[in-house]
Write a protein that holds these residues in place. Structure first.
Motif, PDB file in Angstrom:
ATOM      1  N   GLU A  85     -18.893   8.417  -1.468  1.00  0.00           N
ATOM      2  CA  GLU A  85     -17.947   9.279  -0.756  1.00  0.00           C
ATOM      3  C   GLU A  85     -16.763   8.460  -0.228  1.00  0.00           C
ATOM      4  N   ALA A  86     -17.075   7.291   0.315  1.00  0.00           N
ATOM      5  CA  ALA A  86     -16.008   6.433   0.832  1.00  0.00           C
ATOM      6  C   ALA A  86     -15.092   5.982  -0.300  1.00  0.00           C
ATOM      7  N   ASP A  87     -15.695   5.637  -1.438  1.00  0.00           N
ATOM      8  CA  ASP A  87     -14.887   5.223  -2.591  1.00  0.00           C
ATOM      9  C   ASP A  87     -13.974   6.367  -3.050  1.00  0.00           C
ATOM     10  N   GLN A  88     -14.514   7.618  -3.038  1.00  0.00           N
ATOM     11  CA  GLN A  88     -13.714   8.762  -3.466  1.00  0.00           C
ATOM     12  C   GLN A  88     -12.565   9.001  -2.479  1.00  0.00           C
ATOM     13  N   LYS A  89     -12.879   8.935  -1.186  1.00  0.00           N
ATOM     14  CA  LYS A  89     -11.833   9.117  -0.175  1.00  0.00           C
ATOM     15  C   LYS A  89     -10.783   8.017  -0.295  1.00  0.00           C
ATOM     16  N   HIS A  90     -11.269   6.823  -0.540  1.00  0.00           N
ATOM     17  CA  HIS A  90     -10.369   5.678  -0.708  1.00  0.00           C
ATOM     18  C   HIS A  90      -9.427   5.931  -1.888  1.00  0.00           C
ATOM     19  N   ALA A  91     -10.006   6.367  -3.012  1.00  0.00           N
ATOM     20  CA  ALA A  91      -9.187   6.634  -4.202  1.00  0.00           C
ATOM     21  C   ALA A  91      -8.196   7.775  -3.934  1.00  0.00           C
ATOM     22  N   ASP A  92      -8.668   8.824  -3.238  1.00  0.00           N
ATOM     23  CA  ASP A  92      -7.784   9.956  -2.921  1.00  0.00           C
ATOM     24  C   ASP A  92      -6.619   9.502  -2.043  1.00  0.00           C
ATOM     25  N   LEU A  93      -6.951   8.682  -1.039  1.00  0.00           N
ATOM     26  CA  LEU A  93      -5.891   8.212  -0.145  1.00  0.00           C
ATOM     27  C   LEU A  93      -4.900   7.316  -0.883  1.00  0.00           C
ATOM     28  N   LEU A  94      -5.431   6.444  -1.741  1.00  0.00           N
ATOM     29  CA  LEU A  94      -4.520   5.588  -2.511  1.00  0.00           C
ATOM     30  C   LEU A  94      -3.603   6.440  -3.395  1.00  0.00           C
ATOM     31  N   GLY A  95      -4.199   7.487  -3.970  1.00  0.00           N
ATOM     32  CA  GLY A  95      -3.402   8.381  -4.818  1.00  0.00           C
ATOM     33  C   GLY A  95      -2.328   9.125  -4.037  1.00  0.00           C
ATOM     34  N   SER A  96      -2.668   9.493  -2.795  1.00  0.00           N
ATOM     35  CA  SER A  96      -1.683  10.245  -2.006  1.00  0.00           C
ATOM     36  C   SER A  96      -0.652   9.323  -1.338  1.00  0.00           C
ATOM     37  N   MET A  97      -0.953   8.026  -1.253  1.00  0.00           N
ATOM     38  CA  MET A  97      -0.026   7.098  -0.604  1.00  0.00           C
ATOM     39  C   MET A  97       1.191   6.784  -1.471  1.00  0.00           C
ATOM     40  N   ALA A  98       0.994   6.687  -2.759  1.00  0.00           N
ATOM     41  CA  ALA A  98       2.108   6.309  -3.636  1.00  0.00           C
ATOM     42  C   ALA A  98       3.262   7.306  -3.529  1.00  0.00           C
ATOM     43  N   PRO A  99       2.998   8.620  -3.621  1.00  0.00           N
ATOM     44  CA  PRO A  99       4.115   9.551  -3.474  1.00  0.00           C
ATOM     45  C   PRO A  99       4.762   9.471  -2.084  1.00  0.00           C
ATOM     46  N   LEU A 100       3.939   9.257  -1.049  1.00  0.00           N
ATOM     47  CA  LEU A 100       4.502   9.157   0.304  1.00  0.00           C
ATOM     48  C   LEU A 100       5.390   7.914   0.430  1.00  0.00           C
ATOM     49  N   GLN A 101       4.960   6.807  -0.149  1.00  0.00           N
ATOM     50  CA  GLN A 101       5.775   5.597  -0.093  1.00  0.00           C
ATOM     51  C   GLN A 101       7.099   5.804  -0.832  1.00  0.00           C
ATOM     52  N   ALA A 102       7.013   6.490  -1.962  1.00  0.00           N
ATOM     53  CA  ALA A 102       8.241   6.783  -2.710  1.00  0.00           C
ATOM     54  C   ALA A 102       9.143   7.705  -1.885  1.00  0.00           C
ATOM     55  N   GLU A 103       8.532   8.691  -1.237  1.00  0.00           N
ATOM     56  CA  GLU A 103       9.297   9.626  -0.416  1.00  0.00           C
ATOM     57  C   GLU A 103       9.949   8.898   0.770  1.00  0.00           C
ATOM     58  N   VAL A 104       9.197   7.981   1.403  1.00  0.00           N
ATOM     59  CA  VAL A 104       9.735   7.206   2.520  1.00  0.00           C
ATOM     60  C   VAL A 104      10.946   6.405   2.055  1.00  0.00           C
ATOM     61  N   ALA A 105      10.819   5.765   0.918  1.00  0.00           N
ATOM     62  CA  ALA A 105      11.940   4.960   0.406  1.00  0.00           C
ATOM     63  C   ALA A 105      13.159   5.848   0.144  1.00  0.00           C
ATOM     64  N   ALA A 106      12.913   7.020  -0.458  1.00  0.00           N
ATOM     65  CA  ALA A 106      14.029   7.931  -0.744  1.00  0.00           C
ATOM     66  C   ALA A 106      14.641   8.456   0.551  1.00  0.00           C
ATOM     67  N   LEU A 107      13.790   8.796   1.519  1.00  0.00           N
ATOM     68  CA  LEU A 107      14.296   9.323   2.785  1.00  0.00           C
ATOM     69  C   LEU A 107      15.081   8.274   3.563  1.00  0.00           C
TER      70      LEU A 107
END
Length: 189
Positions: free
Chosen positions: A45-67
């Motif tokens: 479960e932790a590995d899945q949450k970890h993977a989900d968070l990593l997946g959701s972080m990339a778009p947020l980092q891109a959005e932060v850079a664009a913003l």
């Protein structure tokens, strides 16, 4: 004779100790499996949450850079940038907590495996000691039988020497005297 009795007691004691260890092992095995399964499930479960968070972080980092680029010209976008950055920080903290839980679960799994290996080694050691003592017991019984046979032959030789011409052909360890006659020994007695 005392050595044989002592060996028998030691063998009996080791067998009893082995049974206790096997009982402890068998008793703890289901619980160890439950703990291991629960820890493994939490790990997945932790590995899945970890993977989900990593997946959701990339778009947020891109959005932060664009913003950041857009925020230079707009105060409203600066507020949005701060919100997204706050979400990113929160997700990073969640990720850190999940990693700590993952490490704790892995430590529990490792501990259970070490305990299991220790019990298995103890059982193997006890089995080896029992086999060794049982062999010593068999050897001692064989030595006692040989000593008895030699003593019996010596007694027959002495009887023949003292009573020349006596017939000792029916005399062997498999016979005994009943009512003044030599008869086969009944091993069921």
């Amino acid at each position: 004779m005392q050595t044989l009795q002592a060996l028998k007691r030691e063998v009996a004691s080791l067998k009893e100790e082995k049974l206790k260890l096997e009982d402890v092992y068998q008793t703890s095995l289901p619980e160890n499996r439950k703990v291991e399964e629960a820890a493994t499930l939490r790990l997945r479960e932790a590995d899945q949450k970890h993977a989900d968070l990593l997946g959701s972080m990339a778009p947020l980092q891109a959005e932060v850079a664009a913003l950041r680029e857009v925020a230079k010209s707009s105060k409203a976008l600066g507020v949005k940038l701060n919100e997204v950055e706050g979400e990113l920080v929160a997700k990073i903290e969640t990720l850190r907590l999940l990693q700590a839980e993952h490490d704790k679960s892995q430590a529990e799994v490792n501990k259970v495996q070490v305990e299991k290996e220790f019990l298995e080694k103890q059982l193997a050691t006890k089995d080896s000691k029992i086999e060794e003592l049982e062999k010593a017991n068999r050897d001692l019984l064989g030595d006692m039988a040989d000593t008895f046979d030699e003593g019996f032959k010596e007694a027959l030789a002495q009887a023949s020497c003292e009573n020349p011409g006596i017939n000792t052909s029916k005399c062997d360890p498999g016979n005994h005297i009943v009512d003044g006659r030599v008869v086969p020994l009944d091993l069921g007695e």
